[in-house]
Design an enzyme around this catalytic site. Structure first.
Site, PDB file in Angstrom:
ATOM      1  N   GLY B  71       0.835  -1.201   0.000  1.00 38.65           N
ATOM      2  CA  GLY B  71       0.000   0.000   0.000  1.00 38.65           C
ATOM      3  C   GLY B  71       0.866   1.246   0.000  1.00 38.65           C
ATOM      4  N   THR B  72       1.948   1.182   0.736  1.00 37.37           N
ATOM      5  CA  THR B  72       2.879   2.313   0.782  1.00 37.37           C
ATOM      6  C   THR B  72       3.448   2.614  -0.599  1.00 37.37           C
ATOM      7  OG1 THR B  72       3.468   2.136   3.105  1.00 37.37           O
ATOM      8  CG2 THR B  72       5.162   3.011   1.648  1.00 37.37           C
ATOM      9  N   THR B 237      10.567  -8.028 -11.847  1.00 41.13           N
ATOM     10  CA  THR B 237       9.870  -9.307 -11.954  1.00 41.13           C
ATOM     11  C   THR B 237       8.769  -9.382 -10.907  1.00 41.13           C
ATOM     12  OG1 THR B 237      11.867 -10.352 -12.792  1.00 41.13           O
ATOM     13  CG2 THR B 237      10.178 -11.816 -11.899  1.00 41.13           C
ATOM     14  N   CYS B 325       4.155   7.816  23.048  1.00 41.67           N
ATOM     15  CA  CYS B 325       5.092   6.818  23.570  1.00 41.67           C
ATOM     16  C   CYS B 325       5.136   5.557  22.721  1.00 41.67           C
ATOM     17  CB  CYS B 325       4.703   6.417  24.987  1.00 41.67           C
ATOM     18  SG  CYS B 325       4.706   7.798  26.115  1.00 41.67           S
TER      19      CYS B 325
END
Lengths: 130, 395
Positions: B71-72, B237, B325
């Site tokens: 997706g990136t 490929t 965090c």
């Protein structure tokens, strides 16, 4: 899970000395909720030694483990000895902290130091009155 | 101990049927689709069958589907490729403030290359106002990209309305449908977009494979140069097993979508309603109704997300958080900040994303184990102590 040492996990799962001391001799606060971590330390002093240490912490797993470790390291120590506790020595006792957590979550030593300073300045003020 | 995986926005498990479909291509059927012999033919046929399956999922023509590595990659390809192909026309790009990092950071790269960026705000539910899109358009605007739904808050955006505006203005419109394609109905003709990204691991397909749909006639500059795979738009490929798996997952998603949505929506509402009734001072983030069927996201006041996540994990429950965090960069989620959540409240972010294997018992288990965890962390929290003192003092 974050990459925490076994020691950090152990302190996070079973934190020592959580709580407040109603009639604390000194209170120290470090950090703020916006940046993520915040710690408050309460101390009771007897014969120049930390007779009791308690803390409350808002923050991540590392922050809670750091607080717990600092409280354990400090308890029973003289004020001079306790003031020698540093973020580095806390991290060493915890068998390391993730790099990115070292600064933001490792505020326990500073908070404890502030509590000791608070005690000393109160004592000084009292001494001045006498 | 019970194991409950409620982090499907991070990735979904591979369906057994998908794995079965992939296995021959990890073994005997190993050819290169570009080869001109039987081995090549077998591989090529498999890729083209998968292309048809993915096209069917989104109501597209097969030749308009380009397979990518994630997706990136699809989002990088869309943002950079569409902008670069049109840079003679202009250098202005419009995005929402709640785009995925792969869109946002691609656009930041465009900025370095001399493009200008407009980031559109969202309302408190995370909705983009189509009027803002209209206002943002300029003569030199070459691309609008608005996420179909953001996986962190689940809000579904008014893509159709935005598409009407971009079409009137003749501006290319891309939507990042990674969180929606294969989960809710996505039809490129109905949506009216020009380019759309999707990813396999969001709907029970394999990781490391995605697709970009580019409407015929829309110009895009390739990111990867080399051979003429994927119509010359994405060299390299092909990852045949992953592409075959993506195709199979698309087929299964299409045929079972209605049932999946019904199942997920029921479980989601059980959690969205159940949690605030068991824990005080909890805020639901995202749109109350118009959201992804499996998304239940909250901010819990006075405590921090990573510690909640770790304690839930110790009870066998897997979740995510958008707290500072929990991010490597130690920054609160830009999505939560964009919907108007304060940095302090964003620290208490906790995100449950349900899947087709989730059960009512899983939800009830979370509703049972989370309140004591929240209580335990609040007993430790100086913020909660202050709040209690102040509320007592006030009375």
């Amino acid at each position: 899970m974050p990459v925490y040492s076994e020691k950090v996990m152990e302190h996070f799962m079973n934190p020592r000395n959580v709580g407040e001391i109603e009639d604390a001799d000194g209170v120290g606060e470090e950090g703020n909720p916006v940046c993520g971590d915040m710690m408050t330390f309460y101390i009771k002093v007897k014969d120049n030694r930390l007779d009791d240490v308690k803390f409350k912490t808002f923050g991540c797993g590392a922050a809670i483990a750091v607080s717990s470790m600092v409280s354990e390291m400090a308890k029973g120590k003289t004020l001079e000895e306790a003031m020698k506790i540093t973020p580095r020595s806390v991290a060493n006792e915890l068998e390391g902290l993730p790099k990115n957590k070292f600064h933001c979550s490792n505020l326990g030593a500073q908070a404890l130091n502030k509590a000791i300073q608070d005690y000393l300045s109160k004592k000084k003020a009292k001494g001045g009155k006498e | 101990m019970r194991k409950v995986y409620l982090d499907h926005a991070s990735t979904t498990p591979l369906l057994p049927e998908v794995r079965e479909a992939m296995i021959p291509f990890l073994g005997e059927t190993f050819g290169n689709p570009s080869s001109l012999h039987d081995w090549g033919d077998a591989a090529r046929e498999a890729v083209e069958a998968a292309r048809a399956q993915v096209a069917q999922l989104i109501g597209a023509n097969a030749e308009e589907i380009i397979f990518t590595g994630s997706g990136t990659e699809s989002n990088n390809f869309a943002i950079k490729g569409l902008a670069l192909a049109q840079q003679n026309k202009g250098k202005h790009v419009v995005l929402s403030a709640i785009e995925h990092f792969s869109v946002l950071q691609s656009a930041r790269t465009l900025e370095k290359w001399g493009f200008e960026l407009s980031l559109l705000p969202v309302d408190k539910y995370g909705v983009v106002d189509p009027k803002d899109v209209r206002k943002s358009l300029r003569k030199d605007t070459v691309l609008v990209s608005i996420i179909h739904a953001n996986g962190e808050v689940g809000t579904i955006e008014p893509i159709q309305e935005i598409a009407r505006i971009t079409r009137e203005s003749n501006v290319v419109f891309h939507t990042d449908a990674v969180a929606t394609a294969g989960t809710i109905p996505v039809d490129v003709k109905e949506l009216g977009v020009d380019v759309l990204s999707l990813a396999g691991n969001q709907f029970y397909g394999p990781k490391g494979v995605g697709a970009l749909w580019v409407r015929k006639g829309v110009r895009i500059m390739p990111l990867l140069d080399g051979g003429v795979q994927e119509g010359g738009r994405r060299a390299g490929t092909e990852n045949i097993p992953a592409i075959v798996g993506l195709g199979k997952a698309a087929e299964l998603a299409k045929s079972t979508m209605a049932a999946r949505i019904e199942h997920l929506t029921q479980l989601r509402d059980r959690l969205l309603n159940g949690l605030p009734s068991r824990i005080d001072h909890v805020v639901v983030t995202g749109h109350p109704q118009n959201r992804l069927p499996g998304n239940a996201s909250f901010c819990v006041e006075f405590i921090e997300g990573e510690s909640m996540l770790m304690l839930l994990n110790s009870q066998g429950v897997a979740v995510s958080s958008g707290s500072a965090c929990t991010s490597r960069a130690l920054k609160a989620s830009h999505v939560l900040i964009a919907v108007g959540i304060s940095h302090e409240l964003a620290q208490g972010s906790i995100l449950f994303t349900l899947g087709i294997d989730s059960t009512p018992e899983d939800i009830d288990y979370v509703l049972e184990v989370l309140p004591p965890i929240v209580d335990r962390l609040r007993q430790m929290s100086p913020l909660y102590a202050k709040f209690i003192k102040e509320s007592k003092g006030g009375k």
